[in-house]
Design a protein around this motif. Structure first.
Motif, mmCIF file in Angstrom:
data_model
loop_
_atom_site.group_PDB
_atom_site.id
_atom_site.type_symbol
_atom_site.label_atom_id
_atom_site.label_comp_id
_atom_site.label_asym_id
_atom_site.label_seq_id
_atom_site.Cartn_x
_atom_site.Cartn_y
_atom_site.Cartn_z
ATOM 1 N N UNK A 100 -51.963 -30.665 -17.489
ATOM 2 C CA UNK A 100 -52.582 -29.270 -17.137
ATOM 3 C C UNK A 100 -53.496 -29.480 -15.919
ATOM 4 N N UNK A 101 -54.142 -28.675 -15.315
ATOM 5 C CA UNK A 101 -53.995 -27.234 -15.782
ATOM 6 C C UNK A 101 -52.561 -26.485 -15.513
ATOM 7 N N UNK A 102 -51.904 -25.500 -16.287
ATOM 8 C CA UNK A 102 -50.788 -25.151 -15.721
ATOM 9 C C UNK A 102 -50.519 -24.370 -14.541
ATOM 10 N N UNK A 103 -49.549 -24.467 -14.164
ATOM 11 C CA UNK A 103 -49.243 -23.534 -12.860
ATOM 12 C C UNK A 103 -49.319 -22.075 -13.447
ATOM 13 N N UNK A 104 -49.418 -21.071 -12.109
ATOM 14 C CA UNK A 104 -49.321 -19.599 -12.634
ATOM 15 C C UNK A 104 -48.570 -19.207 -13.547
ATOM 16 N N UNK A 105 -47.177 -19.563 -13.297
ATOM 17 C CA UNK A 105 -45.977 -19.008 -13.943
ATOM 18 C C UNK A 105 -46.128 -19.320 -15.432
ATOM 19 N N UNK A 106 -46.444 -20.700 -15.651
ATOM 20 C CA UNK A 106 -46.508 -21.097 -16.940
ATOM 21 C C UNK A 106 -47.768 -20.357 -17.641
ATOM 22 N N UNK A 107 -48.702 -20.424 -17.092
ATOM 23 C CA UNK A 107 -50.147 -19.817 -17.695
ATOM 24 C C UNK A 107 -49.697 -18.515 -18.082
ATOM 25 N N UNK A 108 -48.897 -17.754 -17.286
ATOM 26 C CA UNK A 108 -48.665 -16.191 -17.698
ATOM 27 C C UNK A 108 -47.625 -16.199 -18.861
ATOM 28 N N UNK A 109 -46.780 -17.133 -19.081
ATOM 29 C CA UNK A 109 -46.076 -17.351 -20.331
ATOM 30 C C UNK A 109 -46.903 -17.576 -21.525
ATOM 31 N N UNK A 110 -47.742 -18.640 -21.363
ATOM 32 C CA UNK A 110 -48.844 -18.848 -22.548
ATOM 33 C C UNK A 110 -49.541 -17.439 -22.798
ATOM 34 N N UNK A 111 -50.116 -16.880 -21.732
ATOM 35 C CA UNK A 111 -51.014 -15.507 -21.985
ATOM 36 C C UNK A 111 -50.229 -14.486 -22.825
ATOM 37 N N UNK A 112 -48.957 -14.473 -22.357
ATOM 38 C CA UNK A 112 -48.218 -13.203 -22.786
ATOM 39 C C UNK A 112 -47.214 -13.588 -23.992
ATOM 40 N N UNK A 113 -47.491 -14.822 -24.473
ATOM 41 C CA UNK A 113 -46.396 -15.170 -25.576
ATOM 42 C C UNK A 113 -46.475 -14.259 -26.815
ATOM 43 N N UNK A 114 -45.332 -13.883 -27.663
ATOM 44 C CA UNK A 114 -45.504 -13.049 -28.724
ATOM 45 C C UNK A 114 -46.178 -13.842 -29.882
ATOM 46 N N UNK A 115 -46.183 -15.107 -29.928
ATOM 47 C CA UNK A 115 -46.597 -15.845 -31.063
ATOM 48 C C UNK A 115 -48.185 -15.772 -31.291
ATOM 49 N N UNK A 116 -48.851 -15.205 -32.085
ATOM 50 C CA UNK A 116 -50.271 -14.880 -32.291
ATOM 51 C C UNK A 116 -50.868 -16.153 -32.374
ATOM 52 N N UNK A 117 -50.981 -17.016 -31.531
ATOM 53 C CA UNK A 117 -51.699 -18.534 -31.460
ATOM 54 C C UNK A 117 -52.973 -18.068 -31.337
ATOM 55 N N UNK A 118 -54.330 -18.761 -31.889
ATOM 56 C CA UNK A 118 -55.563 -18.896 -31.618
ATOM 57 C C UNK A 118 -56.096 -18.929 -30.310
#
Length: 265
Positions: A22-40
């Protein structure tokens, strides 16, 4: 968040002691932020800041490893888990049944003969405790040397690195005794005692080929035991290790003067 880890990384001049994507690039960051898996949130923030992380290198291994993408798993009883990394000889998990969107969740670790047990109330707490305990495994002198960083390569060592990059090899078969057969070509102007090669598959490690009799321009076949007492030759893959840096001296047999037959490391 994780300022303590950022500060620790900044104080260390040994390359690869802490290895992060990291840090993650914008496109991968968005995937993490919007993931449906409710990780903490703390785990999500770590992934955004560091990506995949390998921390506290010891030899060729890392004591603490965090995955940017959780892997589906299950307990011995069939309970759904998310594998988020490794710690020492154990595996690190969230329990899917305890995950709640926007909330922290307990950390569980599995170790041989200990089974699955909770070791922290949340990811941030677990990581800080694990890193603190791991750092204490290093003596003060060891840690000081890690912070200072290794001495640069000498002229002789750099010549070995340059020569190593000019060797070519390929696996050409398996011997009757179960050793892998390597065809090795010396394209350099030097004779090296050994050539370090990585091994992965059902087992991960490395081997060193005794190449001290291969003269510049020559090609020979070397047979090597690649953990055959633990796994068959068909189930391992030999791969070329990256070019070593000064911090890798102990992991590459090209820098050693020991004599002997091929072996595993």
């Amino acid at each position: 968040m994780f300022t303590w880890l950022v500060e620790e990384m900044a104080s260390i001049n040994t390359n690869k002691f802490h290895l992060v994507d990291g840090p993650l690039p914008p496109e991968k960051r968005k995937l993490v932020e919007t993931t449906e898996i409710p990780v903490p949130p703390s785990y999500k923030n770590f992934v955004i800041q560091f990506g995949n992380a390998q921390l506290y290198r010891k030899g060729s291994n890392y004591v603490v490893q965090i995955y940017a993408v959780p892997q589906d798993a299950e307990s011995e009883e069939g309970e759904p888990l998310l594998n988020i990394g490794r710690a020492g000889m154990g595996w690190v998990y969230f329990k899917e049944s305890l995950l709640v969107e926007g909330k922290e969740s307990p950390i569980f670790e599995w170790r041989y003969r200990q089974g699955l047990r909770q070791t922290a109330d949340g990811f941030d707490e677990w990581l800080r405790k694990k890193c603190t305990a791991t750092r204490k495994q290093f003596k003060k002198k060891e840690w000081r040397l890690i912070e200072e960083g290794p001495a640069p390569f000498s002229e002789q060592e750099q010549a070995i690195v340059n020569a190593r990059s000019q060797f070519r090899w390929r696996v050409i078969g398996i011997s009757a005794s179960g050793d892998l057969q390597f065809e090795v070509h010396n394209g350099s102007e030097m004779v090296l005692p050994y050539l370090s090669i990585g091994i992965r598959g059902k087992i991960h490690g490395g081997v060193y080929l005794p190449i001290g009799e291969i003269q510049p321009g020559e090609t020979r076949v070397i047979e090597c035991d690649c953990y055959k007492d633990h796994v068959s030759a068909e189930d391992v893959e030999a791969y070329e290790k990256p070019e070593p840096g000064p911090e890798d001296r102990q992991q590459y047999w090209e820098f050693k003067t020991l004599k002997g037959k091929s072996s595993t490391t």
